[in-house]
Design a protein around this motif. Sequence first.
Motif, PDB file in Angstrom:
ATOM      1  N   LEU A  30       2.275   4.293   1.620  1.00  0.00           N
ATOM      2  CA  LEU A  30       0.865   4.419   1.949  1.00  0.00           C
ATOM      3  C   LEU A  30       0.020   4.507   0.681  1.00  0.00           C
ATOM      4  N   GLY A  31       0.468   5.281  -0.274  1.00  0.00           N
ATOM      5  CA  GLY A  31      -0.264   5.416  -1.533  1.00  0.00           C
ATOM      6  C   GLY A  31      -0.419   4.100  -2.268  1.00  0.00           C
ATOM      7  N   GLN A  32       0.638   3.310  -2.301  1.00  0.00           N
ATOM      8  CA  GLN A  32       0.569   2.006  -2.960  1.00  0.00           C
ATOM      9  C   GLN A  32      -0.405   1.084  -2.243  1.00  0.00           C
ATOM     10  N   LEU A  33      -0.393   1.105  -0.927  1.00  0.00           N
ATOM     11  CA  LEU A  33      -1.317   0.262  -0.168  1.00  0.00           C
ATOM     12  C   LEU A  33      -2.758   0.712  -0.374  1.00  0.00           C
ATOM     13  N   CYS A  34      -2.981   2.028  -0.443  1.00  0.00           N
ATOM     14  CA  CYS A  34      -4.327   2.564  -0.624  1.00  0.00           C
ATOM     15  C   CYS A  34      -4.930   2.178  -1.974  1.00  0.00           C
ATOM     16  N   GLU A  35      -4.080   1.970  -2.972  1.00  0.00           N
ATOM     17  CA  GLU A  35      -4.563   1.579  -4.301  1.00  0.00           C
ATOM     18  C   GLU A  35      -5.343   0.273  -4.255  1.00  0.00           C
ATOM     19  N   ASN A  36      -5.046  -0.575  -3.281  1.00  0.00           N
ATOM     20  CA  ASN A  36      -5.677  -1.890  -3.189  1.00  0.00           C
ATOM     21  C   ASN A  36      -6.793  -1.954  -2.150  1.00  0.00           C
ATOM     22  N   LEU A  37      -7.131  -0.821  -1.569  1.00  0.00           N
ATOM     23  CA  LEU A  37      -8.175  -0.782  -0.545  1.00  0.00           C
ATOM     24  C   LEU A  37      -9.178   0.310  -0.883  1.00  0.00           C
ATOM     25  N   HIS A  47      -5.054   2.063  10.532  1.00  0.00           N
ATOM     26  CA  HIS A  47      -4.813   0.613  10.579  1.00  0.00           C
ATOM     27  C   HIS A  47      -3.315   0.310  10.627  1.00  0.00           C
ATOM     28  N   LEU A  48      -2.540   1.031   9.835  1.00  0.00           N
ATOM     29  CA  LEU A  48      -1.087   0.825   9.832  1.00  0.00           C
ATOM     30  C   LEU A  48      -0.480   1.193  11.188  1.00  0.00           C
ATOM     31  N   ASP A  49      -1.000   2.235  11.811  1.00  0.00           N
ATOM     32  CA  ASP A  49      -0.508   2.626  13.136  1.00  0.00           C
ATOM     33  C   ASP A  49      -0.730   1.504  14.150  1.00  0.00           C
ATOM     34  N   LEU A  50      -1.887   0.862  14.074  1.00  0.00           N
ATOM     35  CA  LEU A  50      -2.165  -0.236  14.997  1.00  0.00           C
ATOM     36  C   LEU A  50      -1.258  -1.427  14.717  1.00  0.00           C
ATOM     37  N   LEU A  51      -1.013  -1.695  13.433  1.00  0.00           N
ATOM     38  CA  LEU A  51      -0.091  -2.781  13.070  1.00  0.00           C
ATOM     39  C   LEU A  51       1.331  -2.469  13.545  1.00  0.00           C
ATOM     40  N   GLU A  52       1.720  -1.203  13.454  1.00  0.00           N
ATOM     41  CA  GLU A  52       3.046  -0.800  13.953  1.00  0.00           C
ATOM     42  C   GLU A  52       3.121  -0.944  15.472  1.00  0.00           C
ATOM     43  N   ALA A  53       2.054  -0.580  16.172  1.00  0.00           N
ATOM     44  CA  ALA A  53       2.033  -0.694  17.630  1.00  0.00           C
ATOM     45  C   ALA A  53       2.164  -2.150  18.072  1.00  0.00           C
ATOM     46  N   ALA A  54       1.654  -3.061  17.245  1.00  0.00           N
ATOM     47  CA  ALA A  54       1.762  -4.495  17.535  1.00  0.00           C
ATOM     48  C   ALA A  54       3.070  -5.068  17.013  1.00  0.00           C
ATOM     49  N   ASN A  55       3.900  -4.228  16.417  1.00  0.00           N
ATOM     50  CA  ASN A  55       5.196  -4.625  15.856  1.00  0.00           C
ATOM     51  C   ASN A  55       5.057  -5.591  14.675  1.00  0.00           C
ATOM     52  N   LEU A  56       3.894  -5.579  14.025  1.00  0.00           N
ATOM     53  CA  LEU A  56       3.678  -6.424  12.849  1.00  0.00           C
ATOM     54  C   LEU A  56       4.125  -5.724  11.571  1.00  0.00           C
ATOM     55  N   VAL A  57       4.274  -4.412  11.639  1.00  0.00           N
ATOM     56  CA  VAL A  57       4.735  -3.621  10.502  1.00  0.00           C
ATOM     57  C   VAL A  57       5.813  -2.673  11.012  1.00  0.00           C
ATOM     58  N   THR A  58       6.877  -2.561  10.237  1.00  0.00           N
ATOM     59  CA  THR A  58       7.924  -1.587  10.525  1.00  0.00           C
ATOM     60  C   THR A  58       8.014  -0.637   9.334  1.00  0.00           C
ATOM     61  N   THR A  59       8.586   0.527   9.569  1.00  0.00           N
ATOM     62  CA  THR A  59       8.686   1.511   8.494  1.00  0.00           C
ATOM     63  C   THR A  59      10.122   1.964   8.328  1.00  0.00           C
ATOM     64  N   LEU A  60      10.392   2.453   7.142  1.00  0.00           N
ATOM     65  CA  LEU A  60      11.709   2.984   6.808  1.00  0.00           C
ATOM     66  C   LEU A  60      11.480   4.212   5.939  1.00  0.00           C
ATOM     67  N   LYS A  61      12.061   5.322   6.336  1.00  0.00           N
ATOM     68  CA  LYS A  61      11.945   6.528   5.519  1.00  0.00           C
ATOM     69  C   LYS A  61      13.057   6.531   4.486  1.00  0.00           C
ATOM     70  N   ARG A  62      12.657   6.776   3.253  1.00  0.00           N
ATOM     71  CA  ARG A  62      13.599   6.875   2.141  1.00  0.00           C
ATOM     72  C   ARG A  62      13.263   8.170   1.410  1.00  0.00           C
ATOM     73  N   GLY A  63      14.025   9.202   1.733  1.00  0.00           N
ATOM     74  CA  GLY A  63      13.705  10.522   1.180  1.00  0.00           C
ATOM     75  C   GLY A  63      12.380  10.991   1.751  1.00  0.00           C
ATOM     76  N   ARG A  64      11.435  11.318   0.876  1.00  0.00           N
ATOM     77  CA  ARG A  64      10.110  11.756   1.318  1.00  0.00           C
ATOM     78  C   ARG A  64       9.150  10.589   1.478  1.00  0.00           C
ATOM     79  N   GLU A  65       9.571   9.400   1.069  1.00  0.00           N
ATOM     80  CA  GLU A  65       8.700   8.228   1.152  1.00  0.00           C
ATOM     81  C   GLU A  65       8.858   7.508   2.488  1.00  0.00           C
ATOM     82  N   LYS A  66       7.767   6.940   2.926  1.00  0.00           N
ATOM     83  CA  LYS A  66       7.783   6.083   4.111  1.00  0.00           C
ATOM     84  C   LYS A  66       7.349   4.697   3.644  1.00  0.00           C
TER      85      LYS A  66
END
Length: 104
Positions: A30-37, A47-66
């Motif tokens: 999220l932080g990396q994406l926010c740097e460009n917006l 916005h990411l939640d809506l993209l996830e609901a449409a299955n256009l974005v998926t997430t993967l947790k890696r430690g504390r990062e999403k």
Amino acid sequence: MDADKVFKALGDPTRRRLLDLLHGRNGQTLGQLCENLDMARQSVTQHLDLLEAANLVTTLKRGREKLHFINPVPLHEVYERWVRKFERPRLSLLHDLKKELEGE
């Protein structure tokens, strides 16, 4: 596929920008994406939640990062259902006819 959710998600320029950012470099936080917006983290999250609901974005947790990844499958399904049938042969003919009629 829920086409309504996909079209709603694609209807917003910020969400299309997020997809472009993920296409350029997949697996961003999220932080990396926010740097460009130029918007608050909370707005980007919505916005990411809506993209996830449409299955256009998926997430993967890696430690504390999403990490956020683009999922091209719904886009391909939209293409197959709504775009492909209008492809080149017909579009080329229509384009040529338009040029001829408009005197270009």
